[in-house]
Design a protein around this motif. Structure first.
Motif, PDB file in Angstrom:
ATOM      1  N   ASP A 173       0.820  -1.224   0.000  1.00  0.00           N
ATOM      2  CA  ASP A 173       0.000   0.000   0.000  1.00  0.00           C
ATOM      3  C   ASP A 173       0.849   1.266   0.000  1.00  0.00           C
ATOM      4  O   ASP A 173       0.311   2.373  -0.005  1.00  0.00           O
ATOM      5  N   ILE A 174       2.173   1.103   0.002  1.00  0.00           N
ATOM      6  CA  ILE A 174       3.062   2.253   0.175  1.00  0.00           C
ATOM      7  C   ILE A 174       3.978   2.409  -1.025  1.00  0.00           C
ATOM      8  O   ILE A 174       4.581   1.441  -1.481  1.00  0.00           O
ATOM      9  N   SER A 175       4.079   3.633  -1.516  1.00  0.00           N
ATOM     10  CA  SER A 175       5.013   3.903  -2.621  1.00  0.00           C
ATOM     11  C   SER A 175       6.217   4.659  -2.073  1.00  0.00           C
ATOM     12  O   SER A 175       7.180   4.064  -1.611  1.00  0.00           O
ATOM     13  N   GLN A 176       6.163   5.960  -2.068  1.00  0.00           N
ATOM     14  CA  GLN A 176       7.305   6.754  -1.602  1.00  0.00           C
ATOM     15  C   GLN A 176       7.071   7.441  -0.265  1.00  0.00           C
ATOM     16  O   GLN A 176       8.014   7.925   0.346  1.00  0.00           O
ATOM     17  N   LYS A 177       5.841   7.489   0.173  1.00  0.00           N
ATOM     18  CA  LYS A 177       5.589   8.108   1.467  1.00  0.00           C
ATOM     19  C   LYS A 177       4.298   7.544   2.061  1.00  0.00           C
ATOM     20  O   LYS A 177       3.371   7.177   1.342  1.00  0.00           O
ATOM     21  N   ALA A 178       4.303   7.457   3.380  1.00  0.00           N
ATOM     22  CA  ALA A 178       3.127   6.928   4.074  1.00  0.00           C
ATOM     23  C   ALA A 178       3.140   7.345   5.527  1.00  0.00           C
ATOM     24  O   ALA A 178       4.203   7.483   6.145  1.00  0.00           O
ATOM     25  N   TYR A 179       1.953   7.522   6.060  1.00  0.00           N
ATOM     26  CA  TYR A 179       1.737   7.739   7.485  1.00  0.00           C
ATOM     27  C   TYR A 179       1.036   6.492   7.990  1.00  0.00           C
ATOM     28  O   TYR A 179      -0.056   6.152   7.523  1.00  0.00           O
ATOM     29  N   ILE A 180       1.668   5.751   8.934  1.00  0.00           N
ATOM     30  CA  ILE A 180       1.049   4.510   9.411  1.00  0.00           C
ATOM     31  C   ILE A 180       0.495   4.721  10.816  1.00  0.00           C
ATOM     32  O   ILE A 180       1.155   5.267  11.694  1.00  0.00           O
ATOM     33  N   TYR A 181      -0.744   4.273  10.999  1.00  0.00           N
ATOM     34  CA  TYR A 181      -1.490   4.513  12.236  1.00  0.00           C
ATOM     35  C   TYR A 181      -2.020   3.176  12.739  1.00  0.00           C
ATOM     36  O   TYR A 181      -2.792   2.508  12.061  1.00  0.00           O
ATOM     37  N   GLY A 182      -1.580   2.759  13.914  1.00  0.00           N
ATOM     38  CA  GLY A 182      -2.062   1.499  14.474  1.00  0.00           C
ATOM     39  C   GLY A 182      -1.187   1.084  15.640  1.00  0.00           C
ATOM     40  O   GLY A 182      -0.308   1.823  16.089  1.00  0.00           O
ATOM     41  N   TYR A 183      -1.416  -0.128  16.116  1.00  0.00           N
ATOM     42  CA  TYR A 183      -0.627  -0.658  17.237  1.00  0.00           C
ATOM     43  C   TYR A 183       0.399  -1.682  16.770  1.00  0.00           C
ATOM     44  O   TYR A 183       1.437  -1.848  17.399  1.00  0.00           O
ATOM     45  N   TRP A 184       0.113  -2.437  15.692  1.00  0.00           N
ATOM     46  CA  TRP A 184       1.082  -3.327  15.050  1.00  0.00           C
ATOM     47  C   TRP A 184       1.712  -4.306  16.043  1.00  0.00           C
ATOM     48  O   TRP A 184       2.924  -4.495  16.077  1.00  0.00           O
ATOM     49  N   GLN A 185       0.858  -4.934  16.855  1.00  0.00           N
ATOM     50  CA  GLN A 185       1.353  -5.781  17.942  1.00  0.00           C
ATOM     51  C   GLN A 185       1.597  -7.220  17.470  1.00  0.00           C
ATOM     52  O   GLN A 185       0.876  -8.153  17.837  1.00  0.00           O
ATOM     53  N   SER A 186       2.616  -7.379  16.673  1.00  0.00           N
ATOM     54  CA  SER A 186       3.041  -8.701  16.230  1.00  0.00           C
ATOM     55  C   SER A 186       4.506  -8.655  15.818  1.00  0.00           C
ATOM     56  O   SER A 186       4.933  -7.715  15.137  1.00  0.00           O
ATOM     57  N   GLU A 187       5.244  -9.681  16.220  1.00  0.00           N
ATOM     58  CA  GLU A 187       6.636  -9.801  15.803  1.00  0.00           C
ATOM     59  C   GLU A 187       6.753  -9.904  14.292  1.00  0.00           C
ATOM     60  O   GLU A 187       7.787  -9.556  13.709  1.00  0.00           O
ATOM     61  N   LYS A 188       5.696 -10.351  13.637  1.00  0.00           N
ATOM     62  CA  LYS A 188       5.738 -10.547  12.183  1.00  0.00           C
ATOM     63  C   LYS A 188       5.979  -9.237  11.434  1.00  0.00           C
ATOM     64  O   LYS A 188       6.448  -9.258  10.293  1.00  0.00           O
ATOM     65  N   TYR A 189       5.666  -8.110  12.050  1.00  0.00           N
ATOM     66  CA  TYR A 189       5.882  -6.823  11.392  1.00  0.00           C
ATOM     67  C   TYR A 189       7.366  -6.458  11.307  1.00  0.00           C
ATOM     68  O   TYR A 189       7.750  -5.601  10.515  1.00  0.00           O
ATOM     69  N   PHE A 190       8.197  -7.102  12.134  1.00  0.00           N
ATOM     70  CA  PHE A 190       9.610  -6.704  12.143  1.00  0.00           C
ATOM     71  C   PHE A 190      10.571  -7.879  12.293  1.00  0.00           C
ATOM     72  O   PHE A 190      11.781  -7.668  12.433  1.00  0.00           O
ATOM     73  N   LYS A 191      10.075  -9.110  12.222  1.00  0.00           N
ATOM     74  CA  LYS A 191      10.926 -10.274  12.470  1.00  0.00           C
ATOM     75  C   LYS A 191      12.107 -10.339  11.511  1.00  0.00           C
ATOM     76  O   LYS A 191      13.212 -10.743  11.880  1.00  0.00           O
ATOM     77  N   GLU A 192      11.892  -9.934  10.248  1.00  0.00           N
ATOM     78  CA  GLU A 192      12.976 -10.007   9.255  1.00  0.00           C
ATOM     79  C   GLU A 192      14.142  -9.083   9.604  1.00  0.00           C
ATOM     80  O   GLU A 192      15.263  -9.269   9.114  1.00  0.00           O
ATOM     81  N   HIS A 193      13.886  -8.082  10.429  1.00  0.00           N
ATOM     82  CA  HIS A 193      14.943  -7.149  10.843  1.00  0.00           C
ATOM     83  C   HIS A 193      15.148  -7.191  12.361  1.00  0.00           C
ATOM     84  O   HIS A 193      15.513  -6.177  12.976  1.00  0.00           O
ATOM     85  N   ALA A 194      14.936  -8.365  12.966  1.00  0.00           N
ATOM     86  CA  ALA A 194      14.993  -8.492  14.426  1.00  0.00           C
ATOM     87  C   ALA A 194      16.339  -8.064  14.997  1.00  0.00           C
ATOM     88  O   ALA A 194      16.402  -7.434  16.059  1.00  0.00           O
ATOM     89  N   THR A 195      17.424  -8.387  14.300  1.00  0.00           N
ATOM     90  CA  THR A 195      18.761  -8.025  14.808  1.00  0.00           C
ATOM     91  C   THR A 195      18.905  -6.510  14.913  1.00  0.00           C
ATOM     92  O   THR A 195      19.448  -5.980  15.894  1.00  0.00           O
ATOM     93  N   ILE A 196      18.427  -5.793  13.896  1.00  0.00           N
ATOM     94  CA  ILE A 196      18.508  -4.328  13.907  1.00  0.00           C
ATOM     95  C   ILE A 196      17.605  -3.751  14.993  1.00  0.00           C
ATOM     96  O   ILE A 196      17.999  -2.811  15.709  1.00  0.00           O
ATOM     97  N   ILE A 197      16.406  -4.309  15.125  1.00  0.00           N
ATOM     98  CA  ILE A 197      15.480  -3.812  16.141  1.00  0.00           C
ATOM     99  C   ILE A 197      16.073  -4.008  17.544  1.00  0.00           C
ATOM    100  O   ILE A 197      16.016  -3.109  18.394  1.00  0.00           O
ATOM    101  N   ARG A 198      16.680  -5.153  17.785  1.00  0.00           N
ATOM    102  CA  ARG A 198      17.306  -5.398  19.089  1.00  0.00           C
ATOM    103  C   ARG A 198      18.430  -4.392  19.355  1.00  0.00           C
ATOM    104  O   ARG A 198      18.606  -3.912  20.477  1.00  0.00           O
ATOM    105  N   ASP A 199      19.183  -4.073  18.301  1.00  0.00           N
ATOM    106  CA  ASP A 199      20.267  -3.101  18.465  1.00  0.00           C
ATOM    107  C   ASP A 199      19.700  -1.708  18.753  1.00  0.00           C
ATOM    108  O   ASP A 199      20.231  -0.976  19.597  1.00  0.00           O
ATOM    109  N   ASP A 200      18.626  -1.344  18.066  1.00  0.00           N
ATOM    110  CA  ASP A 200      17.984  -0.051  18.328  1.00  0.00           C
ATOM    111  C   ASP A 200      17.485   0.043  19.764  1.00  0.00           C
ATOM    112  O   ASP A 200      17.500   1.116  20.381  1.00  0.00           O
ATOM    113  N   PHE A 201      17.035  -1.096  20.299  1.00  0.00           N
ATOM    114  CA  PHE A 201      16.465  -1.123  21.646  1.00  0.00           C
ATOM    115  C   PHE A 201      17.485  -1.522  22.719  1.00  0.00           C
ATOM    116  O   PHE A 201      17.123  -2.067  23.759  1.00  0.00           O
TER     117      PHE A 201
END
Length: 292
Positions: free
Chosen positions: A108-136
């Motif tokens: 649903d996204i091309s070059q810009k998007a505003y995303i609104y929600g809670y997104w409470q699932s690991e599936k939204y970021f599992k492919e980048h889990a290593t980066i997310i852990r480093d950010d946190f």
């Protein structure tokens, strides 16, 4: 660019950031955070990510929000337009979470998007889990008392238990949505995890320590952690993440405490019933976690 709306407590902010971060990496677009909904948010401690974690958290200014949302860059309008009945009025750049289960929104996204929600699932970021852990990664040094507790945690078979009460009781809307995990849940979870872990030591975290001490019975070595308050309460999540195994509440706070533990052999037990009303939570609980 991706702009992720942030609202709620620390656990919710982490989900909203992680979903936006992973999406921005997949689409090779910069990520910005809209924190305006947290300006007058009284329930928790306001915007917290950049105070607590090492990641780069860029805030969307008015011009960036206007560029993506146009006339819809209005507090009341954003809230109203999230409802499906009004989706025909939304700009194609305004992408909302369609339902609680995981859904791939990248198409649903091309070059810009505003995303609104809670997104409470690991599936939204599992492919980048290593980066997310480093950010946190946590920024600050542990103070003396937390440092001593961390040393104890690392020296035993530590299991965190989170008993969430606080706003789950005091807030009518939160109580109507979530309620609290009954003591029967914790009894069953302790029994299950004790059958799998030798010489367990339980570290009990709660925002209502006096109630827990009076009502919570446990026949194993255990410790009550009740000194991290207010803006320092994130240290409970940090200490949870140091434990080897976890019994979480129906709370995104302890969900992240368990997820940030990167050990592959960890045991995590979560409540089967997360909400008071029937909600499909199969995407909320990672596949390797157990439920009781």
């Amino acid at each position: 660019m991706i702009i992720s709306n942030l609202v709620g407590g620390l656990g919710n902010q982490m989900f909203q950031y992680a979903a936006g971060r992973s999406l921005s990496l997949r689409l090779k677009l910069p990520l910005f955070l809209d924190i305006n909904d947290l300006t007058n948010y009284k329930l928790h401690h306001g915007y917290q990510l950049n105070h607590i974690f090492h990641g780069q958290f860029d805030i969307a200014n008015k011009s960036l929000l206007a560029e993506v949302l146009g006339f819809q860059n209005n507090f009341a309008l954003k809230r109203i337009l999230k409802y499906d009945s009004l989706k025909f009025l939304r700009s194609r750049h305004y992408v909302t979470e369609p339902f609680f289960k995981y859904t791939d929104i990248s198409d649903d996204i091309s070059q810009k998007a505003y995303i609104y929600g809670y997104w409470q699932s690991e599936k939204y970021f599992k492919e980048h889990a290593t980066i997310i852990r480093d950010d946190f990664r946590f920024k600050s040094e542990l103070d003396e008392i937390n440092s001593k507790i961390s040393q104890l945690i690392f020296s035993v078979n530590a299991i965190s238990i989170h008993i969430r009460r606080g706003d789950y009781i005091s807030s009518k809307s939160t109580n109507a949505l979530l309620g609290i995990c009954p003591l029967d849940y914790y009894d069953a979870a302790i029994k299950k995890i004790s059958s799998k872990v030798s010489r367990p030591h339980f570290f009990i975290f709660s925002d209502d320590a006096e109630w827990v001490k009076k009502n919570f019975k446990i026949n194993h070595e255990h410790y009550f952690i009740n000194h991290n308050h207010g803006a320092d309460s994130f240290n409970d999540m940090r200490l949870m993440s140091m434990c080897k195994h976890h019994i979480i509440a129906n709370s995104t706070f302890s969900w992240w405490g368990a997820w940030l533990n990167s050990h592959k052999d960890k045991i995590v037990i979560a409540p089967k019933k997360w909400f008071k009303k029937p909600v499909d939570t199969k995407d909320l609980i990672p596949q390797t976690w157990l439920t009781v």
